[in-house]
Design a protein around this motif. Structure first.
Motif, PDB file in Angstrom:
ATOM      1  N   THR A  37       0.846  -1.294  -0.010  1.00 52.94           N
ATOM      2  CA  THR A  37      -0.067  -0.100   0.073  1.00 52.94           C
ATOM      3  C   THR A  37       0.776   1.282   0.032  1.00 52.94           C
ATOM      4  OG1 THR A  37      -0.034   0.049   2.532  1.00 52.94           O
ATOM      5  CG2 THR A  37      -1.838  -1.044   1.097  1.00 52.94           C
ATOM      6  N   PRO A  38       0.355   2.123  -0.461  1.00 54.74           N
ATOM      7  CA  PRO A  38       0.955   3.692  -0.367  1.00 54.74           C
ATOM      8  C   PRO A  38       1.518   4.209   1.052  1.00 54.74           C
ATOM      9  CG  PRO A  38      -0.753   3.741  -2.289  1.00 54.74           C
ATOM     10  CD  PRO A  38      -0.833   2.468  -1.222  1.00 54.74           C
ATOM     11  N   SER A  39       2.744   4.626   0.927  1.00 52.36           N
ATOM     12  CA  SER A  39       2.927   5.170   2.287  1.00 52.36           C
ATOM     13  C   SER A  39       2.521   6.553   2.533  1.00 52.36           C
ATOM     14  CB  SER A  39       4.589   5.474   2.348  1.00 52.36           C
ATOM     15  OG  SER A  39       5.043   5.840   3.557  1.00 52.36           O
ATOM     16  N   SER A  40       2.293   6.973   3.857  1.00 51.36           N
ATOM     17  CA  SER A  40       1.866   8.154   4.265  1.00 51.36           C
ATOM     18  C   SER A  40       2.863   9.156   4.438  1.00 51.36           C
ATOM     19  CB  SER A  40       0.808   8.236   5.245  1.00 51.36           C
ATOM     20  OG  SER A  40       1.602   7.625   6.502  1.00 51.36           O
ATOM     21  N   ARG A  41       4.231   8.516   4.512  1.00 48.38           N
ATOM     22  CA  ARG A  41       5.276   9.647   4.659  1.00 48.38           C
ATOM     23  C   ARG A  41       6.151   9.890   3.273  1.00 48.38           C
ATOM     24  NH1 ARG A  41       5.655   4.872   8.232  1.00 48.38           N
ATOM     25  NH2 ARG A  41       5.896   5.589  10.492  1.00 48.38           N
ATOM     26  N   THR A  42       6.833  10.640   3.318  1.00 48.00           N
ATOM     27  CA  THR A  42       7.491  11.091   2.177  1.00 48.00           C
ATOM     28  C   THR A  42       8.541   9.989   1.891  1.00 48.00           C
ATOM     29  OG1 THR A  42       9.495  12.258   3.399  1.00 48.00           O
ATOM     30  CG2 THR A  42       7.451  13.526   2.701  1.00 48.00           C
ATOM     31  N   VAL A  43       9.263   9.927   0.655  1.00 47.94           N
ATOM     32  CA  VAL A  43      10.321   9.284   0.048  1.00 47.94           C
ATOM     33  C   VAL A  43      11.232   9.422   1.127  1.00 47.94           C
ATOM     34  CG1 VAL A  43      11.790   8.478  -1.684  1.00 47.94           C
ATOM     35  CG2 VAL A  43       9.331   9.116  -2.208  1.00 47.94           C
ATOM     36  N   ASP A  44      11.887  10.656   1.323  1.00 49.94           N
ATOM     37  CA  ASP A  44      13.040  10.612   2.082  1.00 49.94           C
ATOM     38  C   ASP A  44      12.847  10.064   3.484  1.00 49.94           C
ATOM     39  OD1 ASP A  44      14.409  11.753   0.172  1.00 49.94           O
ATOM     40  OD2 ASP A  44      13.854  13.882   0.954  1.00 49.94           O
ATOM     41  N   GLU A  45      11.672  10.304   4.084  1.00 52.06           N
ATOM     42  CA  GLU A  45      11.389   9.480   5.523  1.00 52.06           C
ATOM     43  C   GLU A  45      11.386   7.950   5.541  1.00 52.06           C
ATOM     44  OE1 GLU A  45       8.515  13.052   7.326  1.00 52.06           O
ATOM     45  OE2 GLU A  45       7.607  11.608   6.372  1.00 52.06           O
ATOM     46  N   GLU A  46      10.712   7.493   4.484  1.00 50.76           N
ATOM     47  CA  GLU A  46      10.870   6.106   4.213  1.00 50.76           C
ATOM     48  C   GLU A  46      12.351   5.564   3.942  1.00 50.76           C
ATOM     49  OE1 GLU A  46       8.880   4.240   5.328  1.00 50.76           O
ATOM     50  OE2 GLU A  46       6.753   4.667   4.525  1.00 50.76           O
ATOM     51  N   THR A  47      13.130   6.343   3.475  1.00 47.95           N
ATOM     52  CA  THR A  47      14.368   6.019   3.193  1.00 47.95           C
ATOM     53  C   THR A  47      15.311   5.887   4.431  1.00 47.95           C
ATOM     54  OG1 THR A  47      14.426   6.801   0.639  1.00 47.95           O
ATOM     55  CG2 THR A  47      16.651   6.712   1.998  1.00 47.95           C
ATOM     56  N   GLU A  48      15.009   6.992   5.339  1.00 52.17           N
ATOM     57  CA  GLU A  48      15.759   7.123   6.386  1.00 52.17           C
ATOM     58  C   GLU A  48      15.396   6.044   7.465  1.00 52.17           C
ATOM     59  OE1 GLU A  48      18.251   7.957   9.445  1.00 52.17           O
ATOM     60  OE2 GLU A  48      18.261   8.800   7.333  1.00 52.17           O
ATOM     61  N   ARG A  49      14.039   5.562   7.302  1.00 50.81           N
ATOM     62  CA  ARG A  49      13.711   4.404   8.155  1.00 50.81           C
ATOM     63  C   ARG A  49      14.318   3.141   7.616  1.00 50.81           C
ATOM     64  NH1 ARG A  49       8.468   2.778   7.435  1.00 50.81           N
ATOM     65  NH2 ARG A  49       8.441   1.857   9.613  1.00 50.81           N
ATOM     66  N   ALA A  50      14.379   2.857   6.284  1.00 49.01           N
ATOM     67  CA  ALA A  50      14.873   1.596   5.896  1.00 49.01           C
ATOM     68  C   ALA A  50      16.544   1.606   6.298  1.00 49.01           C
ATOM     69  CB  ALA A  50      14.624   1.688   4.564  1.00 49.01           C
ATOM     70  N   ARG A  51      17.210   2.633   5.966  1.00 50.69           N
ATOM     71  CA  ARG A  51      18.453   2.749   6.124  1.00 50.69           C
ATOM     72  C   ARG A  51      18.919   2.259   7.743  1.00 50.69           C
ATOM     73  NH1 ARG A  51      18.593   2.480   1.868  1.00 50.69           N
ATOM     74  NH2 ARG A  51      19.528   3.825   0.241  1.00 50.69           N
ATOM     75  N   ALA A  52      18.017   3.288   8.459  1.00 49.16           N
ATOM     76  CA  ALA A  52      18.488   2.827   9.946  1.00 49.16           C
ATOM     77  C   ALA A  52      18.036   1.428  10.555  1.00 49.16           C
ATOM     78  CB  ALA A  52      17.432   3.889  10.846  1.00 49.16           C
TER      79      ALA A  52
END
Length: 564
Positions: free
Chosen positions: A37-52
């Motif tokens: 499903t589409p995320s409610s966060r921005t791409v940058d926010e999701e990228t930071e979550r994934a990296r962390a």
């Protein structure tokens, strides 16, 4: 015993000779697949979550590896590298750019990479299951839930699972985990390898393991490869008697390997690093029958370790065995264990490609540097260094390796017999070399055309097969005729009853993981050389692996009854 469980006996592949009685505790189920499903966060926010989360999991795996040590440390370090693999990061970024969640992006990336590795087969195919574990850990961290793992009841238990990830196996509480039962995996899976290293009683590849309910009392018999649910009082009593016998054998004085009539059969250790050398020596290993040097090269990153680094590593190993034989295998790598400085070309069937001595011959400078370091370490220590080449398939390759080893002053140079062609030419091979060492894992794979890492053909990956044993016998006979030593360094040597058969076929030494030494030593002492040869003939006359194992077990029981 459980009052509700129904008596049944399940079969699989036993690891070692142990037996335990305990109650079942099942591994938790995997996390569900994240929704697309589409995320409610921005791409940058999701990228930071994934990296962390990828970083957190990588650091956790590294920490577990340092705590566990041994083979587990190598496996967990490899998993940590998977978590931060640049190719995976690129695939994750592509999914995130479409607006998906970090959970879904991680799931898709790991699944895609997993499928690619599984299709490659061999060593890389085996790594596919490890990716599932890393993926689950990252998704759990992103979701704020505990990763699926080993249960923690307040009592000892038998752990039942589909399979165990290296991170779980490495961190098992051995005061609580009495034994392991898995529905997946074979004798060369990570679970099996780590179970041997930790001396955990295990039966893997138990197809119906899912039918074992929490709280059910079971007898896990690795020697027989069985799991008995709701055992009778007599079955429990028999298991407890055998447990007591094995405990007594474990504390008995360590003696050199020998048969009942005094025929010497030196028992050696298989090692992957110098770190395990002292433990092997303390357990009564009479030397080293297989020192795998590839871990040193795999840990070196993008370039081969220097001669100085190798010399230091080999010297530490040899110093632990003064006056004893230490057999070192030169680098066994290639397309199935890709090293960028050796051979990273894609091959459709890496098991049949440029690997072992073939790869070293194509990059001869690496072989020469390794022989230089080994010769230097030999001069600096008092061990009896033997050096052998892996994946040799012709007499010409045998001569090539022995001649180049002689250039560097290696006194004892031999070859591994892993390819049927070499076994069939054993008289010529042993005439051209100082010794042969049979790698039963690969010899079984190539004899039966069954990928040793592929679960769908795991049943064929059995060294008890008469075709494999006949090839072992060919090498044994050639060794006797030429007066050259013939060792066994594959997993077959760790099977106490099969070890007797291998000696009957002409093996002069047996090499195995350190925990197997006690059981094999005790098994050899029950038979004379003539009895070992009788059992070998019975094994050769069978139609298949299961029939061979059963016939030898029955004959061995008859011999014991006659002795008593």
């Amino acid at each position: 015993m459980s009052d509700t469980a129904t008596h049944s006996t399940l079969t699989g592949t036993g690891i070692g000779q142990g037996v335990v009685v305990g109650v079942v505790a099942r591994m938790s189920d995997p996390l569900p697949e994240p929704q697309d499903t589409p995320s409610s966060r921005t791409v940058d926010e999701e990228t930071e979550r994934a990296r962390a989360s990828l970083s957190v999991v990588a650091r956790d795996l590294e920490a577990r590896g340092k705590t566990a040590g041994g083979t587990a440390a190598d496996v967990l370090e490899a998993q940590a590298m998977m978590a931060e693999d640049p190719m995976l990061s690129e695939i994750i970024d592509e999914s995130l750019a479409r607006g998906t969640t970090a959970e879904r992006a991680v799931f898709e990336a790991f699944a895609s990479f997993r499928d690619q590795l599984a299709a490659m087969g061999g060593y890389l195919g085996e790594r596919a299951a490890d990716l599932d574990d890393v993926s689950q850990r990252v998704i759990a961290n992103l979701s704020g839930v505990a990763a699926p793992g080993v249960p923690n009841p307040d009592h000892p238990f038998v752990l039942v699972a589909r399979d165990l990830a290296p991170a779980d196996t490495a961190m098992l509480d051995l005061d609580k985990v009495l034994g392991l039962v898995t529905s997946d995996g074979g004798p060369t899976s990570h679970t099996a390898i780590l179970a041997r290293e930790k001396s955990i009683v295990a039966v893997v590849g138990v197809t119906d393991a899912a039918t074992l309910a929490d709280g059910t009392t079971v007898v896990v018999d690795a020697a027989a490869g069985t799991v008995t649910a709701a055992p009778s009082d007599d079955q429990v009593a028999d298991a407890e008697r055998r447990i007591a016998e094995r405990e007594a054998a474990a504390v008995a004085p360590v003696t050199p390997g020998a048969l009942a009539d005094g025929t010497a059969v030196p028992l050696l250790a298989n090692l992957g690093s110098s770190a395990g050398a002292q433990a092997a020596a303390d357990a009564g290993a009479e030397g080293v029958g297989l020192f795998r040097t590839e871990f040193l090269f795999l840990d070196a990153g993008g370039s081969a370790p220097t001669v100085e680094q190798q010399r230091e590593h080999y010297t530490r190993l040899l110093q632990a065995f003064p006056g004893k034989k230490v057999v070192v295998r030169v680098l066994d790598a290639g397309a199935d264990k890709p090293l960028p400085f050796l051979n990273d070309a894609h091959e459709e069937n890496p098991a049949l490609g440029l690997r072992g001595l073939r790869a070293l011959r194509a990059s001869e400078d690496i072989l020469r540097e390794q022989l230089t370091a080994l010769a230097d370490a030999d001069k600096a220590t008092e061990a009896d260094l033997w050096v052998m080449a892996p994946m040799v398939s012709t007499v010409e390759e045998t001569r090539y390796f022995v001649e180049i080893a002689r250039e560097y002053g290696i006194k004892t140079a031999g070859v591994m017999v892993e390819v049927p062609s070499l076994a069939l030419l054993a008289p010529q091979v042993l005439a051209a070399s100082d010794f042969a060492s049979i790698g039963t894992n690969d010899l079984t794979q190539y004899t039966l055309a069954a990928d040793r890492m592929l679960g769908s053909v795991a049943a064929l990956q059995d060294p008890w097969h008469p075709a494999v044993l006949r090839l072992v016998g060919e090498v044994g006979a050639a060794g006797a005729a030429t007066g050259k030593p013939v060792g066994i360094c594959g997993e077959a040597a760790a099977d106490p009853l099969l070890a007797v058969v291998l000696v009957g076929l002409g093996a002069t030494t047996l090499s195995m993981s350190t925990p197997a030494l006690v059981d094999v030593r005790a098994s050899l002492l029950k038979y004379t050389i003539d009895e070992a040869r009788q059992l070998a003939e019975i094994a050769l006359a069978a139609d298949g692996a299961a029939e061979s194992r059963a016939a030898v077990a029955a004959a061995a029981l008859t011999l014991k009854e006659a002795q008593s």
